[in-house]
Motif scaffolding. Structure first.
Motif, mmCIF file in Angstrom:
data_model
loop_
_atom_site.group_PDB
_atom_site.id
_atom_site.type_symbol
_atom_site.label_atom_id
_atom_site.label_comp_id
_atom_site.label_asym_id
_atom_site.label_seq_id
_atom_site.Cartn_x
_atom_site.Cartn_y
_atom_site.Cartn_z
ATOM 1 N N ASN A 98 0.896 -1.408 0.027
ATOM 2 C CA ASN A 98 0.214 -0.116 -0.126
ATOM 3 C C ASN A 98 0.645 1.048 -0.123
ATOM 4 O OD1 ASN A 98 -2.524 -1.485 0.514
ATOM 5 N ND2 ASN A 98 -1.730 -1.729 1.850
ATOM 6 N N LYS A 99 0.249 2.330 -0.298
ATOM 7 C CA LYS A 99 0.789 3.487 -0.278
ATOM 8 C C LYS A 99 1.059 3.734 1.218
ATOM 9 C CE LYS A 99 -3.139 6.422 -1.096
ATOM 10 N NZ LYS A 99 -3.716 7.527 -1.648
ATOM 11 N N ASN A 100 0.158 3.548 2.088
ATOM 12 C CA ASN A 100 0.972 3.945 3.682
ATOM 13 C C ASN A 100 0.756 3.009 4.489
ATOM 14 O OD1 ASN A 100 -0.237 6.910 3.106
ATOM 15 N ND2 ASN A 100 -1.737 6.735 3.011
ATOM 16 N N LEU A 101 1.764 2.602 5.446
ATOM 17 C CA LEU A 101 2.560 2.108 6.393
ATOM 18 C C LEU A 101 0.080 1.825 7.424
ATOM 19 C CD1 LEU A 101 5.191 3.514 7.851
ATOM 20 C CD2 LEU A 101 4.998 1.397 6.329
ATOM 21 N N LEU A 102 0.122 0.698 8.258
ATOM 22 C CA LEU A 102 -0.926 0.539 8.472
ATOM 23 C C LEU A 102 -2.403 0.789 8.188
ATOM 24 C CD1 LEU A 102 0.250 2.715 12.435
ATOM 25 C CD2 LEU A 102 0.080 0.115 11.589
ATOM 26 N N GLU A 103 -3.201 0.110 6.860
ATOM 27 C CA GLU A 103 -3.616 0.456 6.056
ATOM 28 C C GLU A 103 -5.328 1.037 6.671
ATOM 29 O OE1 GLU A 103 -5.686 -3.097 4.285
ATOM 30 O OE2 GLU A 103 -5.500 -3.986 5.924
ATOM 31 N N HIS A 104 -5.398 0.513 8.207
ATOM 32 C CA HIS A 104 -6.665 1.423 8.663
ATOM 33 C C HIS A 104 -6.370 2.742 9.711
ATOM 34 C CE1 HIS A 104 -7.889 -3.108 7.727
ATOM 35 N NE2 HIS A 104 -7.817 -3.258 8.487
ATOM 36 N N GLU A 105 -5.772 3.857 9.145
ATOM 37 C CA GLU A 105 -5.977 4.841 9.998
ATOM 38 C C GLU A 105 -5.881 5.581 9.122
ATOM 39 O OE1 GLU A 105 -5.078 4.667 13.273
ATOM 40 O OE2 GLU A 105 -4.951 2.481 13.765
ATOM 41 N N ASP A 106 -5.869 7.379 9.491
ATOM 42 C CA ASP A 106 -5.412 8.148 8.445
ATOM 43 C C ASP A 106 -4.200 8.276 8.544
ATOM 44 O OD1 ASP A 106 -8.402 8.599 8.767
ATOM 45 O OD2 ASP A 106 -7.936 10.080 10.646
ATOM 46 N N ALA A 107 -4.064 9.222 7.063
ATOM 47 C CA ALA A 107 -2.685 9.024 6.722
ATOM 48 C C ALA A 107 -1.821 10.816 6.213
ATOM 49 C CB ALA A 107 -3.147 10.014 4.902
ATOM 50 N N ASP A 108 -2.241 11.097 7.947
ATOM 51 C CA ASP A 108 -1.295 11.745 8.912
ATOM 52 C C ASP A 108 -1.389 11.320 9.759
ATOM 53 O OD1 ASP A 108 -4.008 11.940 9.663
ATOM 54 O OD2 ASP A 108 -4.123 13.454 10.970
ATOM 55 N N VAL A 109 -1.639 9.988 9.936
ATOM 56 C CA VAL A 109 -0.786 9.591 11.472
ATOM 57 C C VAL A 109 -0.493 8.491 10.841
ATOM 58 C CG1 VAL A 109 -1.447 7.249 12.786
ATOM 59 C CG2 VAL A 109 -2.729 8.810 12.770
ATOM 60 N N CYS A 110 -0.279 8.044 9.850
ATOM 61 C CA CYS A 110 0.773 6.980 9.240
ATOM 62 C C CYS A 110 2.104 7.893 8.331
ATOM 63 C CB CYS A 110 0.505 6.289 7.666
ATOM 64 S SG CYS A 110 -1.301 5.209 7.839
ATOM 65 N N GLN A 111 1.966 8.526 7.963
ATOM 66 C CA GLN A 111 3.426 10.076 7.737
ATOM 67 C C GLN A 111 4.069 9.936 8.809
ATOM 68 O OE1 GLN A 111 4.272 10.534 4.395
ATOM 69 N NE2 GLN A 111 5.988 11.420 5.793
ATOM 70 N N ALA A 112 3.122 10.605 9.999
ATOM 71 C CA ALA A 112 4.050 11.359 11.615
ATOM 72 C C ALA A 112 4.336 9.661 12.043
ATOM 73 C CB ALA A 112 2.959 10.932 12.491
ATOM 74 N N MET A 113 4.079 8.646 11.949
ATOM 75 C CA MET A 113 4.642 6.788 12.150
ATOM 76 C C MET A 113 6.019 7.293 11.171
ATOM 77 S SD MET A 113 4.946 4.408 14.338
ATOM 78 C CE MET A 113 3.056 4.374 14.923
ATOM 79 N N GLN A 114 5.740 7.159 10.274
ATOM 80 C CA GLN A 114 6.960 6.974 8.301
ATOM 81 C C GLN A 114 8.238 7.729 9.052
ATOM 82 O OE1 GLN A 114 5.449 6.861 4.619
ATOM 83 N NE2 GLN A 114 7.984 6.898 4.300
#
Length: 465
Positions: A207-223
């Motif tokens: 997928n383009k983001n981590l953690l598929e069930h989370e909002d994009a801003d959460v995934c981006q911050a985690m990354q």
């Protein structure tokens, strides 16, 4: 002649063990069959061992970053065998506790080690570990067999020594370069863990983001916070082949928008999900139905299509968390023992990703609220604005909270120190149907992480767009 029992529990997991005790204490004659170690996934290859290893990894990180606190930093000398031995000692003690609880502290429970399969209605054959078989006759059966690691259809995978999380937990040498296929919470926790132990880590996610069930801003911050520790991410990558050369180096080939990537490492962890242990239970002999992935279908009481047969925990699909499995136990205990049924389909879903900092989640994400057409407002607050964060130097992450038109909390994502504990505060607020001004105006002891409850709602606003 078959041996008769009142209750059969197949699988010694977080739902099966307490249910065995509860039903035995209620006067039922219980037999519990376990094919592997007592305790299920949580104790043996899930929560307990991974969190034990994460604790060791955190100590290593503290040594590396000690200079930030005015203390001479040092590169930790990780004795990986000792790290694994500490984990093993914790697990051994937990297994012993489960065995004692089932076999010594409670009468009316028989534990059999072997594989159970239905041969017909109310009839089960157990292939015992010693090679013998035992026939059981039982009117009430609870399937609590859990899941195992999913192995993707990837060319070359069967020809290389890949790892699942179970094998990774028993490694005796630290990987030089760990490739992780899968960017879910399992991949992230193991990725940060091994990076802090000293391995080079690359995480590959389709997928383009981590953690598929989370909002994009959460995934981006985690990354971003994991990248800051040196973890490499390859997102939007379709892995299609893996090979190993004569020197033992693995090469994972993946297609990305930027072109073909060939990722080389010494070890490969496959963390692409789980599949249910339902395929060797003889379910077809009693009419138990499964979905296309093999998960057992149940109703709101966790009953299957076969009379007297229930499915508990991960094997019936849905969120795969220990606390959900334990609540399955409470649903059937209260229904069968106390005649007070409630639905297992309608309950809160709290969970925590145990990276450092943690991600605690409860209720709706912003994407979910938008998809459901719910009128909401959202507040976000950087962790660094909390006094406790500045004092401890733990400033990474942010809080995100949604409220509805009646000023009640819809959900929260807490990416920050003690994120799981703070998330539980929001869960209590949601259960109590408190309104956010009550939190904003509450007197909270200073300086605590909880003080963020006073401050986060000052940022409340309508979503963009």
């Amino acid at each position: 002649m078959p041996t008769s029992y009142d209750v059969l529990i197949i699988g010694s997991g977080q739902a099966g063990n307490p249910l065995a005790v509860a039903l035995a204490e209620a006067g039922r004659k219980v037999v519990l069959v376990e094919e592997n170690h007592l305790g299920g996934s949580c104790i043996n290859y899930g929560c307990s061992p991974t969190k034990a290893l994460l604790a060791s990894a955190e100590r290593a990180h503290q040594l590396r970053t000690a200079a930030d606190y005015g203390i001479a930093a040092t590169e930790p000398q990780v004795d990986f065998r000792a790290v694994i031995a500490r984990k093993d000692a914790i697990i051994k003690k937990s297994r012993a506790g489960v065995r004692s609880n089932l076999t010594q502290e409670h009468e009316g429970i028989t534990v059999l080690h072997g594989h159970a399969a239905f041969t017909g209605p109310r009839a089960v054959r157990v292939a015992l570990a010693g090679g013998e078989t035992e026939e059981l006759r039982v009117p009430l059966v609870f399937i609590n067999t859990g899941t195992r690691a999913a192995v993707p259809e990837l060319a070359g995978l069967q020809d290389v020594p890949y790892l699942t999380t179970t094998e990774l937990l028993d490694l005796q040498e630290l990987p030089e370069h760990l490739l992780i296929l899968g960017g879910g919470y399992i991949g992230l926790e193991f990725g940060q863990m091994f990076r802090r132990f000293g391995s080079r880590v690359t995480i590959i996610e389709s997928n383009k983001n981590l953690l598929e069930h989370e909002d994009a801003d959460v995934c981006q911050a985690m990354q971003e916070l994991l990248e800051a520790e040196g973890i490499e991410f390859v997102l939007g990558a379709e892995a299609h082949h893996v090979s190993r050369n004569a020197e033992g180096v693995l090469t994972l080939s993946a297609r990305t928008k930027a072109g073909e990537r060939r990722l080389r490492g010494t070890h490969l962890l496959v963390a692409t999900g789980r599949v249910p242990n339902s395929d060797k239970l003889g379910l077809d002999t009693i009419g138990v139905k499964t979905d296309e992935k093999g998960y057992i279908q149940v109703n709101s009481r966790l009953e299957t299509a076969a009379k007297g047969v229930y499915a508990l925990g991960d094997v019936h699909g849905g969120p795969q968390f220990t606390h959900i499995s334990y609540d399955d136990y409470r649903v059937v205990r209260d229904g069968i023992v106390h005649r007070k049924w409630r639905s297992a389909k309608q309950r809160p879903l709290p969970y925590t990703v145990f990276t450092d900092p943690q991600l605690g989640r409860i209720g709706l994400s912003e994407d979910q609220a938008r998809e459901q057409g719910i009128d909401y407002r959202v507040a976000t607050m950087p962790v660094r604005t909390i006094g406790r964060a500045r004092e401890t130097g733990r400033t990474l992450g942010f809080w995100k909270v949604l409220v509805d038109g009646q000023d009640r909390v819809l959900g929260a994502a807490i990416l920050g120190p003690e994120g799981g504990e703070i998330m539980m505060m929001f869960q209590l607020v949601m259960m109590g149907k408190l309104k956010y001004p009550q939190l904003r105006n509450m007197v909270i002891a200073h300086p605590t992480w909880a003080e963020g409850l006073n401050n986060v709602f000052t940022k409340l606003q309508k979503p963009n767009g």
